[in-house]
Enzyme design. Sequence first.
Site, mmCIF file in Angstrom:
data_model
loop_
_atom_site.group_PDB
_atom_site.id
_atom_site.type_symbol
_atom_site.label_atom_id
_atom_site.label_comp_id
_atom_site.label_asym_id
_atom_site.label_seq_id
_atom_site.Cartn_x
_atom_site.Cartn_y
_atom_site.Cartn_z
ATOM 1 N N ALA A 72 11.958 -2.508 -0.219
ATOM 2 C CA ALA A 72 12.759 -3.499 -0.931
ATOM 3 C C ALA A 72 11.887 -4.666 -1.391
ATOM 4 O O ALA A 72 11.320 -4.649 -2.479
ATOM 5 C CB ALA A 72 13.908 -3.968 -0.049
ATOM 6 N N ARG A 73 11.768 -5.696 -0.569
ATOM 7 C CA ARG A 73 10.925 -6.851 -0.851
ATOM 8 C C ARG A 73 10.170 -7.232 0.415
ATOM 9 O O ARG A 73 10.732 -7.207 1.515
ATOM 10 C CB ARG A 73 11.770 -8.040 -1.344
ATOM 11 C CG ARG A 73 12.318 -7.881 -2.759
ATOM 12 C CD ARG A 73 11.195 -7.930 -3.792
ATOM 13 N NE ARG A 73 11.678 -7.890 -5.171
ATOM 14 C CZ ARG A 73 11.768 -6.796 -5.905
ATOM 15 N NH1 ARG A 73 11.433 -5.623 -5.362
ATOM 16 N NH2 ARG A 73 12.191 -6.857 -7.152
ATOM 17 N N ASP A 83 5.740 -0.446 1.577
ATOM 18 C CA ASP A 83 5.366 -0.420 0.160
ATOM 19 C C ASP A 83 5.346 -1.817 -0.440
ATOM 20 O O ASP A 83 4.850 -2.006 -1.544
ATOM 21 C CB ASP A 83 6.355 0.459 -0.619
ATOM 22 C CG ASP A 83 5.944 0.636 -2.074
ATOM 23 O OD1 ASP A 83 4.791 1.039 -2.309
ATOM 24 O OD2 ASP A 83 6.763 0.357 -2.972
ATOM 25 N N SER A 91 6.550 2.639 -4.664
ATOM 26 C CA SER A 91 7.597 3.608 -4.310
ATOM 27 C C SER A 91 8.575 3.887 -5.446
ATOM 28 O O SER A 91 9.230 4.925 -5.465
ATOM 29 C CB SER A 91 8.370 3.120 -3.087
ATOM 30 O OG SER A 91 9.065 1.913 -3.367
ATOM 31 N N HIS A 97 3.135 -1.293 -3.626
ATOM 32 C CA HIS A 97 4.383 -1.525 -4.369
ATOM 33 C C HIS A 97 4.567 -0.419 -5.410
ATOM 34 O O HIS A 97 4.755 -0.662 -6.602
ATOM 35 C CB HIS A 97 4.361 -2.902 -5.050
ATOM 36 C CG HIS A 97 5.736 -3.456 -5.284
ATOM 37 N ND1 HIS A 97 6.052 -4.773 -5.076
ATOM 38 C CD2 HIS A 97 6.890 -2.851 -5.710
ATOM 39 C CE1 HIS A 97 7.332 -4.982 -5.387
ATOM 40 N NE2 HIS A 97 7.847 -3.820 -5.763
ATOM 41 N N GLU A 108 1.260 -10.065 -2.265
ATOM 42 C CA GLU A 108 0.717 -8.880 -2.926
ATOM 43 C C GLU A 108 -0.303 -9.309 -3.980
ATOM 44 O O GLU A 108 -0.052 -10.248 -4.727
ATOM 45 C CB GLU A 108 1.843 -8.073 -3.579
ATOM 46 C CG GLU A 108 2.835 -7.533 -2.557
ATOM 47 C CD GLU A 108 3.962 -6.696 -3.185
ATOM 48 O OE1 GLU A 108 3.968 -6.553 -4.436
ATOM 49 O OE2 GLU A 108 4.818 -6.214 -2.449
#
Length: 297
Positions: free
Chosen positions: A227-228, A251, A276, A274, A256
């Site tokens: 998600a986040r 992920d 997915s 990131h 990031e």
Amino acid sequence: MNILITGAWQQALEYTDRLKEKGHEVVFLQYEKDSLPCEYEWVEGIIGNGIFLSHSVEKFTNLRYVQLTSAGYDRVPMDYIKEKGITIHNARGVYSAPMAEYAAAGVLSLYKEQKSFLENQKKHIWDKKRNLKELCGQTVCIVGCGSVGCECAKRFQAFGCNITGVDLYETGYEAFSCMYTMDRLKEALEKADIVVLTLPLTNETRHMMNKSTFASMKAGSVIVNIARGALIKTEDLVEALEEKLFGAVLDVFEEEPLGDSPLWDMEHVIITPHNSFVGSGNNKRMSEVIINNLENV
């Protein structure tokens, strides 16, 4: 409608003529950080992703329609959008299938010790593993039961898992054997072997996974975050992985790209950049969502 389309919609140029045939005027901006190819007041609709990070929404004085190419609304000034009565759509359902596949594949990789087997393959080592885990019979708690959460439920159920859900609203989706409200999160975590985070980042959900909630998780359980990143307090996750969790499939991260972090070197942690949401069917699904929503304007 006068529509500004950005390069966030990868197939935009293939649909420009079709939109014009429907009576729309269209201009295209490849990179959202660049200057607009039109006046701000000309724009009535926007199809993009993070354009308001570079161009203040207040400048679009005639804006009445926004279509996002992302599932989340966290790059949009939603208070302003609601105040002005601007119609907004996200990319609901576009990325759900690849994200659900990623979640299931990640947990399977941990359970089947794929990292270890791959390392042995590189070294030409023949070494059987006698302690592999099974998905069948495990309880999977999905926190956030929207489109992505339901697709995750479908796939884990196919492996013989018991699926529970945590959400603000109760869903009638048949894959969930039990639903919990958000205020009962810890109760749901106590019973779960696998926890999958698929809910949006808000002021209420930021750092929802912290020392207290990790303490409620079962020893030997797995957490998946697609998600986040800021849903998890990273330092508390590291501590939980060192002390009680079996592993994590991550992920997304608070920062990031992921910098110097102990997560990189943990044995039962899968890290991806990131990624997915990526899938071969995304472009087709995205274009269908955009066109269908515009036809209902």
